[in-house]
Design a protein around this motif. Structure first.
Motif, PDB file in Angstrom:
ATOM      1  N   ALA A 125       0.823  -1.207   0.000  1.00 52.10           N
ATOM      2  CA  ALA A 125       0.000   0.000   0.000  1.00 52.10           C
ATOM      3  C   ALA A 125       0.857   1.257   0.000  1.00 52.10           C
ATOM      4  O   ALA A 125       0.615   2.196  -0.777  1.00 52.10           O
ATOM      5  CB  ALA A 125      -0.938  -0.008   1.215  1.00 52.10           C
ATOM      6  N   ALA A 126       1.873   1.288   0.867  1.00 49.29           N
ATOM      7  CA  ALA A 126       2.748   2.452   0.912  1.00 49.29           C
ATOM      8  C   ALA A 126       3.552   2.582  -0.373  1.00 49.29           C
ATOM      9  O   ALA A 126       3.726   3.683  -0.908  1.00 49.29           O
ATOM     10  CB  ALA A 126       3.679   2.358   2.118  1.00 49.29           C
ATOM     11  N   GLY A 127       4.030   1.452  -0.893  1.00 50.30           N
ATOM     12  CA  GLY A 127       4.818   1.479  -2.123  1.00 50.30           C
ATOM     13  C   GLY A 127       4.004   1.951  -3.309  1.00 50.30           C
ATOM     14  O   GLY A 127       4.488   2.751  -4.127  1.00 50.30           O
ATOM     15  N   TYR A 128       2.775   1.473  -3.404  1.00 53.22           N
ATOM     16  CA  TYR A 128       1.938   1.934  -4.515  1.00 53.22           C
ATOM     17  C   TYR A 128       1.654   3.421  -4.393  1.00 53.22           C
ATOM     18  O   TYR A 128       1.736   4.169  -5.379  1.00 53.22           O
ATOM     19  CB  TYR A 128       0.600   1.183  -4.559  1.00 53.22           C
ATOM     20  CG  TYR A 128      -0.302   1.777  -5.613  1.00 53.22           C
ATOM     21  CD1 TYR A 128      -0.191   1.380  -6.939  1.00 53.22           C
ATOM     22  CD2 TYR A 128      -1.223   2.784  -5.304  1.00 53.22           C
ATOM     23  CE1 TYR A 128      -0.972   1.969  -7.927  1.00 53.22           C
ATOM     24  CE2 TYR A 128      -2.005   3.365  -6.283  1.00 53.22           C
ATOM     25  CZ  TYR A 128      -1.878   2.958  -7.587  1.00 53.22           C
ATOM     26  OH  TYR A 128      -2.644   3.549  -8.565  1.00 53.22           O
ATOM     27  N   GLY A 129       1.303   3.868  -3.193  1.00 51.38           N
ATOM     28  CA  GLY A 129       0.998   5.277  -3.014  1.00 51.38           C
ATOM     29  C   GLY A 129       2.164   6.173  -3.382  1.00 51.38           C
ATOM     30  O   GLY A 129       1.991   7.214  -4.020  1.00 51.38           O
ATOM     31  N   LEU A 130       3.381   5.760  -3.007  1.00 44.46           N
ATOM     32  CA  LEU A 130       4.573   6.548  -3.339  1.00 44.46           C
ATOM     33  C   LEU A 130       4.836   6.533  -4.849  1.00 44.46           C
ATOM     34  O   LEU A 130       5.142   7.579  -5.439  1.00 44.46           O
ATOM     35  CB  LEU A 130       5.779   6.001  -2.585  1.00 44.46           C
ATOM     36  CG  LEU A 130       5.791   6.238  -1.068  1.00 44.46           C
ATOM     37  CD1 LEU A 130       6.896   5.428  -0.407  1.00 44.46           C
ATOM     38  CD2 LEU A 130       5.958   7.724  -0.756  1.00 44.46           C
ATOM     39  N   ALA A 131       4.733   5.340  -5.461  1.00 44.22           N
ATOM     40  CA  ALA A 131       4.975   5.239  -6.901  1.00 44.22           C
ATOM     41  C   ALA A 131       3.956   6.054  -7.679  1.00 44.22           C
ATOM     42  O   ALA A 131       4.307   6.785  -8.615  1.00 44.22           O
ATOM     43  CB  ALA A 131       4.931   3.770  -7.336  1.00 44.22           C
ATOM     44  N   ARG A 132       2.685   5.950  -7.308  1.00 46.68           N
ATOM     45  CA  ARG A 132       1.638   6.673  -8.019  1.00 46.68           C
ATOM     46  C   ARG A 132       1.809   8.180  -7.845  1.00 46.68           C
ATOM     47  O   ARG A 132       1.659   8.950  -8.808  1.00 46.68           O
ATOM     48  CB  ARG A 132       0.265   6.227  -7.503  1.00 46.68           C
ATOM     49  CG  ARG A 132      -0.921   6.982  -8.082  1.00 46.68           C
ATOM     50  CD  ARG A 132      -1.069   6.750  -9.584  1.00 46.68           C
ATOM     51  NE  ARG A 132      -2.163   7.516 -10.129  1.00 46.68           N
ATOM     52  CZ  ARG A 132      -3.422   7.064 -10.215  1.00 46.68           C
ATOM     53  NH1 ARG A 132      -3.721   5.832  -9.790  1.00 46.68           N
ATOM     54  NH2 ARG A 132      -4.361   7.815 -10.727  1.00 46.68           N
ATOM     55  N   SER A 133       2.133   8.607  -6.633  1.00 46.83           N
ATOM     56  CA  SER A 133       2.314  10.036  -6.379  1.00 46.83           C
ATOM     57  C   SER A 133       3.478  10.589  -7.196  1.00 46.83           C
ATOM     58  O   SER A 133       3.414  11.711  -7.712  1.00 46.83           O
ATOM     59  CB  SER A 133       2.552  10.291  -4.884  1.00 46.83           C
ATOM     60  OG  SER A 133       1.424   9.909  -4.122  1.00 46.83           O
ATOM     61  N   PHE A 134       4.548   9.803  -7.329  1.00 46.13           N
ATOM     62  CA  PHE A 134       5.691  10.243  -8.116  1.00 46.13           C
ATOM     63  C   PHE A 134       5.311  10.384  -9.590  1.00 46.13           C
ATOM     64  O   PHE A 134       5.629  11.389 -10.233  1.00 46.13           O
ATOM     65  CB  PHE A 134       6.846   9.255  -7.956  1.00 46.13           C
ATOM     66  CG  PHE A 134       8.032   9.560  -8.821  1.00 46.13           C
ATOM     67  CD1 PHE A 134       8.882  10.609  -8.517  1.00 46.13           C
ATOM     68  CD2 PHE A 134       8.291   8.807  -9.955  1.00 46.13           C
ATOM     69  CE1 PHE A 134       9.980  10.914  -9.315  1.00 46.13           C
ATOM     70  CE2 PHE A 134       9.387   9.088 -10.766  1.00 46.13           C
ATOM     71  CZ  PHE A 134      10.227  10.142 -10.440  1.00 46.13           C
TER      72      PHE A 134
END
Length: 282
Positions: free
Chosen positions: A218-227
């Protein structure tokens, strides 16, 4: 404008069309993601070394769960897109809500749909919902990869105007070359995130600490998507929000916070083998 611009590989979104029946790459991407995710999830639950002494679903449970997850992905993804991205249009054209073959799915909506499916399925089967969260987090990047490739084939969700050497002119996006942000997402949300989550599950005992794999995903997806949102063009009917934010970033922030909190909580708990050993010694 850059001196050289990569041509967009104009691939017909329809693979095969026979009369009124059309097989689209978009649909095939979902099918491939679900089938490969199902096979990978079965391999995970069959590998006892990854679980230590943690109770987990059987391969037969996974066979049943994939049906629930598929409904959660499709219904949640479509409902999320309708509510988060284009509610006014669909209120005026309610018949279009069911036209999922034309595109328009929200990852965040699909995520919530799968969460609802996992909660209900775990309650019906007496399974740990955190363990299902972990399995879904381990396999979700597979579907994300194929979904973003389908977005690229459809020539949708393109990036912002750019002069990078790999910029492309997308059909329907005007004459300016743009970031192929769909490919950025396929790489980060699909390949990189899959490798990170696999490292957690296979090298750091993620499945023996319920919640850890799900939190990392969840954290990894959120960071990747935000980037990637820094390079992706927001939907025209929404545009930029206050402070230059986008809807994608706004929806990803809660995932980052919740994912980090879940991962930290899981790390602070003893692994399943230690907890079981303590129980045996009492």
């Amino acid at each position: 404008m850059p001196l050289f611009v990569l041509p967009f590989p104009a691939i017909d979104p329809v693979l095969i069309e026979v009369g009124p029946l059309a097989v689209r790459w978009y649909a095939l991407a979902y099918i491939a993601g679900i089938l490969l995710g199902w096979r990978y999830m079965r391999r995970l639950v069959a590998n006892e070394r990854l679980w230590a002494r943690t109770p987990h679903p059987s391969p037969l449970d996974i066979d049943d769960f994939v049906i629930w997850a598929t409904l959660g992905i499709i219904l949640g993804g479509r409902i999320g897109y309708v509510l988060f991205y284009n509610l006014a249009y669909f209120l005026s054209n309610p018949a279009e809500i069911l036209a999922i073959w034309s595109g328009g799915m929200s990852f965040h909506g699909g995520f919530l749909g799968v969460v609802a499916a996992m909660v209900l399925f775990s309650w019906r089967r007496g399974l740990s919902v955190l363990t299902l969260f972990d399995l879904a987090g381990a396999t979700a990047p597979i579907g994300l990869f194929f979904g973003r490739i389908a977005n690229f084939i459809n020539g949708e969700l393109w990036g912002r105007a750019s002069d990078v050497p790999w910029a492309m002119v997308f059909p329907g996006a005007g004459p300016e070359p743009r970031h192929p942000s769909q490919l950025y997402e396929a790489a980060l949300e699909g390949i990189v995130l899959f490798l990170v989550v696999r490292l957690v599950t296979h090298r750091f005992g993620g499945l023996a600490r319920p919640g850890l794999t799900a939190g990392v995903f969840a954290a990894g997806y959120g960071l990747a998507r935000s980037f990637v949102e820094l390079f992706r063009m927001p939907d025209a009917h929404i545009g930029f929000l206050a402070g230059g934010l986008t809807m994608g970033i706004l929806l990803s922030v809660p995932m980052i916070v919740a994912g980090l909190a879940l991962a930290i909580w899981a790390l602070r708990r003893p692994p399943a083998r230690e907890a079981a050993a303590e129980g045996d010694n009492r």
